[in-house]
Design a protein around this motif. Sequence first.
Motif, PDB file in Angstrom:
ATOM      1  N   MET A   1       2.257 -16.190  -3.273  1.00 14.06           N
ATOM      2  CA  MET A   1       3.556 -16.082  -2.649  1.00 14.06           C
ATOM      3  C   MET A   1       3.659 -14.544  -2.056  1.00 14.06           C
ATOM      4  N   ALA A   2       4.154 -14.557  -0.778  1.00  9.17           N
ATOM      5  CA  ALA A   2       4.613 -13.451  -0.026  1.00  9.17           C
ATOM      6  C   ALA A   2       5.620 -12.744  -0.596  1.00  9.17           C
ATOM      7  N   PRO A   3       5.662 -11.453  -0.768  1.00  6.01           N
ATOM      8  CA  PRO A   3       6.979 -10.740  -1.268  1.00  6.01           C
ATOM      9  C   PRO A   3       8.037 -10.942  -0.567  1.00  6.01           C
ATOM     10  N   VAL A   4       9.290 -10.984  -0.995  1.00  5.45           N
ATOM     11  CA  VAL A   4      10.412 -11.178  -0.294  1.00  5.45           C
ATOM     12  C   VAL A   4      10.917  -9.802   0.260  1.00  5.45           C
ATOM     13  N   GLY A   5      11.565  -9.774   1.629  1.00  6.62           N
ATOM     14  CA  GLY A   5      11.956  -8.673   1.867  1.00  6.62           C
ATOM     15  C   GLY A   5      11.258  -7.954   3.022  1.00  6.62           C
ATOM     16  N   ILE A   6       9.893  -8.334   3.299  1.00  9.86           N
ATOM     17  CA  ILE A   6       9.138  -7.550   4.134  1.00  9.86           C
ATOM     18  C   ILE A   6       8.653  -8.578   5.375  1.00  9.86           C
ATOM     19  N   ALA A   7       8.941  -7.972   6.423  1.00 11.35           N
ATOM     20  CA  ALA A   7       8.395  -8.321   7.807  1.00 11.35           C
ATOM     21  C   ALA A   7       7.178  -9.136   7.790  1.00 11.35           C
ATOM     22  N   ALA A   8       7.079 -10.368   8.433  1.00 11.49           N
ATOM     23  CA  ALA A   8       5.809 -10.916   8.309  1.00 11.49           C
ATOM     24  C   ALA A   8       4.468 -10.258   8.906  1.00 11.49           C
ATOM     25  N   GLY A   9       3.366 -10.063   8.168  1.00 13.52           N
ATOM     26  CA  GLY A   9       2.353  -9.690   8.676  1.00 13.52           C
ATOM     27  C   GLY A   9       2.389  -8.013   8.736  1.00 13.52           C
ATOM     28  N   ARG A  10       3.492  -7.301   8.558  1.00 12.39           N
ATOM     29  CA  ARG A  10       3.686  -5.946   8.946  1.00 12.39           C
ATOM     30  C   ARG A  10       2.746  -4.949   8.349  1.00 12.39           C
ATOM     31  N   ILE A  11       2.623  -5.235   6.766  1.00 19.52           N
ATOM     32  CA  ILE A  11       2.039  -4.188   5.850  1.00 19.52           C
ATOM     33  C   ILE A  11       0.746  -4.848   5.334  1.00 19.52           C
ATOM     34  N   TRP A  12      -0.444  -4.298   5.570  1.00 16.91           N
ATOM     35  CA  TRP A  12      -1.691  -4.650   4.908  1.00 16.91           C
ATOM     36  C   TRP A  12      -2.346  -3.361   4.139  1.00 16.91           C
ATOM     37  N   ARG A  13      -3.297  -3.856   3.188  1.00 17.96           N
ATOM     38  CA  ARG A  13      -3.814  -3.066   2.322  1.00 17.96           C
ATOM     39  C   ARG A  13      -5.326  -3.239   2.162  1.00 17.96           C
ATOM     40  N   ALA A  14      -6.231  -2.302   2.024  1.00 31.27           N
ATOM     41  CA  ALA A  14      -7.594  -2.405   1.822  1.00 31.27           C
ATOM     42  C   ALA A  14      -8.466  -1.247   1.190  1.00 31.27           C
ATOM     43  N   GLY A  15      -9.514  -1.465   0.922  1.00 29.92           N
ATOM     44  CA  GLY A  15     -10.421  -0.342   0.580  1.00 29.92           C
ATOM     45  C   GLY A  15     -10.737   0.587   1.998  1.00 29.92           C
ATOM     46  N   ALA A  16     -11.796   1.184   1.940  1.00 32.35           N
ATOM     47  CA  ALA A  16     -12.094   2.135   2.938  1.00 32.35           C
ATOM     48  C   ALA A  16     -12.133   1.666   4.408  1.00 32.35           C
ATOM     49  N   GLY A  17     -11.487   1.864   5.128  1.00 32.84           N
ATOM     50  CA  GLY A  17     -11.645   1.297   6.394  1.00 32.84           C
ATOM     51  C   GLY A  17     -13.004   1.603   7.145  1.00 32.84           C
ATOM     52  N   ALA A  18     -13.761   2.452   6.615  1.00 37.90           N
ATOM     53  CA  ALA A  18     -15.109   2.938   7.155  1.00 37.90           C
ATOM     54  C   ALA A  18     -16.021   1.536   6.880  1.00 37.90           C
ATOM     55  N   THR A  19     -15.623   0.758   5.939  1.00 35.31           N
ATOM     56  CA  THR A  19     -16.705  -0.433   5.850  1.00 35.31           C
ATOM     57  C   THR A  19     -16.255  -1.493   6.039  1.00 35.31           C
ATOM     58  N   MET A  20     -15.133  -1.538   7.013  1.00 37.85           N
ATOM     59  CA  MET A  20     -14.658  -3.067   7.565  1.00 37.85           C
ATOM     60  C   MET A  20     -15.507  -3.590   8.556  1.00 37.85           C
ATOM     61  N   ALA A  21     -15.843  -4.813   8.702  1.00 37.80           N
ATOM     62  CA  ALA A  21     -16.637  -5.503   9.289  1.00 37.80           C
ATOM     63  C   ALA A  21     -15.911  -5.556  10.821  1.00 37.80           C
ATOM     64  N   PRO A  22     -16.645  -5.429  11.932  1.00 33.55           N
ATOM     65  CA  PRO A  22     -15.857  -5.728  13.149  1.00 33.55           C
ATOM     66  C   PRO A  22     -15.186  -6.820  13.317  1.00 33.55           C
ATOM     67  N   VAL A  23     -15.763  -8.096  12.526  1.00 31.87           N
ATOM     68  CA  VAL A  23     -15.067  -9.218  12.824  1.00 31.87           C
ATOM     69  C   VAL A  23     -13.644  -9.181  12.291  1.00 31.87           C
ATOM     70  N   LEU A  24     -13.550  -8.674  11.015  1.00 32.89           N
ATOM     71  CA  LEU A  24     -12.245  -8.464  10.573  1.00 32.89           C
ATOM     72  C   LEU A  24     -11.408  -7.483  11.144  1.00 32.89           C
TER      73      LEU A  24
END
Length: 234
Positions: A1-24
């Motif tokens: 369930m998405a938290p109430v009160g936040i604009a859709a798709g506005r905030i994301w979280r992840a581990g180190a962006g250095a390891t993010m795959a190009p496709v993602l």
Amino acid sequence: MAPVGIAAGRIWRAGAGATMAPVLAAELTDHHGLRTVIDLRSARETERSGDPTALLARGVRWSRTPLAGYPRDLVHVPRPTPEHYVRYYHAILLNSAAGAVRALFGALAEAADEPFLICCHLGKDRTAVVVAAVLALAGVPDECIVADYAASGTALCPLVDRFADKWRAHGWTRQDYLVHLDTPAVVMRTWLTELRQRHGSVRDALVRAGARPGDLTAVTDALRGASASRAQPP
């Protein structure tokens, strides 16, 4: 369930962006409009693990706003307890280097009117503190914040063998490190409760940590500015 009160798709979280795959990275930018990565890693961590190359290649703005300087020994034991982690999260917020929280929320105020991503090394401690504070500012119910936090451990624990060099270097066992990767709901629930008991509100705690009230208002207004749902990165 998405938290109430936040604009859709506005905030994301992840581990180190250095390891993010190009496709993602492509999915986040092309399909979700990601514009900024808020990177909480220290300069030393960035030198060691690299910049968020895949995101930068997609034109994402890299905002380097490190949270560092707090005592790490609070959880530097084989099997830290939830109480260890609650103390650790208080330290991240209140004992990071002078000006760190002020700079961070200044960057968030600039970024929050478009989709942005918050990351650190694993995406579970510094990222958890910042994301939880941001969600609380926007009025998201605690049960949603806690559930979002607990999902981190669910995603990280199956990856424990990727970090074998790290736990072996510390002299820990695989089971020890699973404790470090876990995110029990009680940790976030207790931390939020104690913040309010000690400071009156999460907002007041952030001001005490150095955040400018105007930046907190800007972040809150931006996040409440669209539909009341929030996407979670794969």
